[in-house]
Design a protein around this motif. Structure first.
Motif, PDB file in Angstrom:
ATOM      1  N   LEU A  30       3.871  -2.046   3.358  1.00 57.34           N
ATOM      2  CA  LEU A  30       5.170  -2.577   2.924  1.00 57.34           C
ATOM      3  C   LEU A  30       6.319  -1.701   3.413  1.00 57.34           C
ATOM      4  N   GLY A  31       6.072  -0.404   3.541  1.00 62.58           N
ATOM      5  CA  GLY A  31       7.100   0.490   4.052  1.00 62.58           C
ATOM      6  C   GLY A  31       7.372   0.282   5.525  1.00 62.58           C
ATOM      7  N   LYS A  32       6.357  -0.152   6.270  1.00 62.84           N
ATOM      8  CA  LYS A  32       6.503  -0.356   7.710  1.00 62.84           C
ATOM      9  C   LYS A  32       6.920  -1.777   8.061  1.00 62.84           C
ATOM     10  N   ARG A  33       6.395  -2.735   7.343  1.00 63.36           N
ATOM     11  CA  ARG A  33       6.698  -4.150   7.602  1.00 63.36           C
ATOM     12  C   ARG A  33       6.599  -4.907   6.283  1.00 63.36           C
ATOM     13  N   PRO A  34       7.256  -6.017   6.180  1.00 63.59           N
ATOM     14  CA  PRO A  34       7.307  -6.703   4.882  1.00 63.59           C
ATOM     15  C   PRO A  34       6.074  -7.527   4.505  1.00 63.59           C
ATOM     16  N   VAL A  35       4.984  -7.428   5.276  1.00 61.95           N
ATOM     17  CA  VAL A  35       3.830  -8.287   4.995  1.00 61.95           C
ATOM     18  C   VAL A  35       2.598  -7.461   4.622  1.00 61.95           C
ATOM     19  N   PRO A  36       2.155  -7.488   3.364  1.00 57.30           N
ATOM     20  CA  PRO A  36       0.901  -6.814   2.994  1.00 57.30           C
ATOM     21  C   PRO A  36      -0.299  -7.597   3.527  1.00 57.30           C
ATOM     22  N   ASP A  37      -1.454  -6.998   3.522  1.00 56.77           N
ATOM     23  CA  ASP A  37      -2.680  -7.638   4.007  1.00 56.77           C
ATOM     24  C   ASP A  37      -3.658  -7.767   2.847  1.00 56.77           C
ATOM     25  N   PRO A  38      -3.628  -8.895   2.122  1.00 59.50           N
ATOM     26  CA  PRO A  38      -4.499  -9.042   0.952  1.00 59.50           C
ATOM     27  C   PRO A  38      -5.984  -9.150   1.299  1.00 59.50           C
ATOM     28  N   ASP A  39      -6.313  -9.411   2.556  1.00 56.84           N
ATOM     29  CA  ASP A  39      -7.711  -9.564   2.960  1.00 56.84           C
ATOM     30  C   ASP A  39      -8.295  -8.300   3.573  1.00 56.84           C
ATOM     31  N   ARG A  40      -7.594  -7.180   3.446  1.00 57.41           N
ATOM     32  CA  ARG A  40      -8.068  -5.915   4.026  1.00 57.41           C
ATOM     33  C   ARG A  40      -9.383  -5.521   3.359  1.00 57.41           C
ATOM     34  N   GLY A  41     -10.386  -5.252   4.171  1.00 53.93           N
ATOM     35  CA  GLY A  41     -11.717  -4.948   3.667  1.00 53.93           C
ATOM     36  C   GLY A  41     -11.926  -3.485   3.312  1.00 53.93           C
ATOM     37  N   SER A  42     -13.061  -3.213   2.724  1.00 53.08           N
ATOM     38  CA  SER A  42     -13.396  -1.856   2.298  1.00 53.08           C
ATOM     39  C   SER A  42     -13.564  -0.911   3.477  1.00 53.08           C
ATOM     40  N   LEU A  43     -14.133  -1.383   4.574  1.00 54.43           N
ATOM     41  CA  LEU A  43     -14.333  -0.524   5.734  1.00 54.43           C
ATOM     42  C   LEU A  43     -12.992  -0.100   6.329  1.00 54.43           C
ATOM     43  N   ALA A  44     -12.080  -1.037   6.506  1.00 59.03           N
ATOM     44  CA  ALA A  44     -10.750  -0.706   7.034  1.00 59.03           C
ATOM     45  C   ALA A  44     -10.022   0.247   6.092  1.00 59.03           C
ATOM     46  N   THR A  45     -10.179   0.047   4.808  1.00 57.74           N
ATOM     47  CA  THR A  45      -9.551   0.929   3.818  1.00 57.74           C
ATOM     48  C   THR A  45     -10.146   2.331   3.896  1.00 57.74           C
TER      49      THR A  45
END
Length: 65
Positions: A30-45
């Motif tokens: 949100l600090g970089k761009r106005p669109v969060p990613d609600p589908d972000r997976g555990s591996l990417a996290t």
């Protein structure tokens, strides 16, 4: 994967760490761009958490040894 991790770590703790890290990632997005990613997976996290904090991401901070 959970069965393998369950043998070497407490899954409730890992789930808590991933949940906090997922929320932190969304705040950073949100600090970089106005669109969060609600589908972000555990591996990417997990990858983002290790990039941000290094191996200390998995070290006990409070209440641990």
């Amino acid at each position: 994967m959970r069965a393998l991790l369950g043998g070497i770590a407490d899954l409730k703790v890992l789930d808590g760490v991933l949940d906090i890290s997922r929320h932190t990632d969304q705040i950073h997005r949100l600090g970089k761009r106005p669109v969060p990613d609600p589908d972000r997976g555990s591996l990417a996290t997990t990858i983002a958490m290790v990039r941000r904090n290094g191996r200390t991401s998995f070290r006990a901070k409070r209440g641990g040894s």
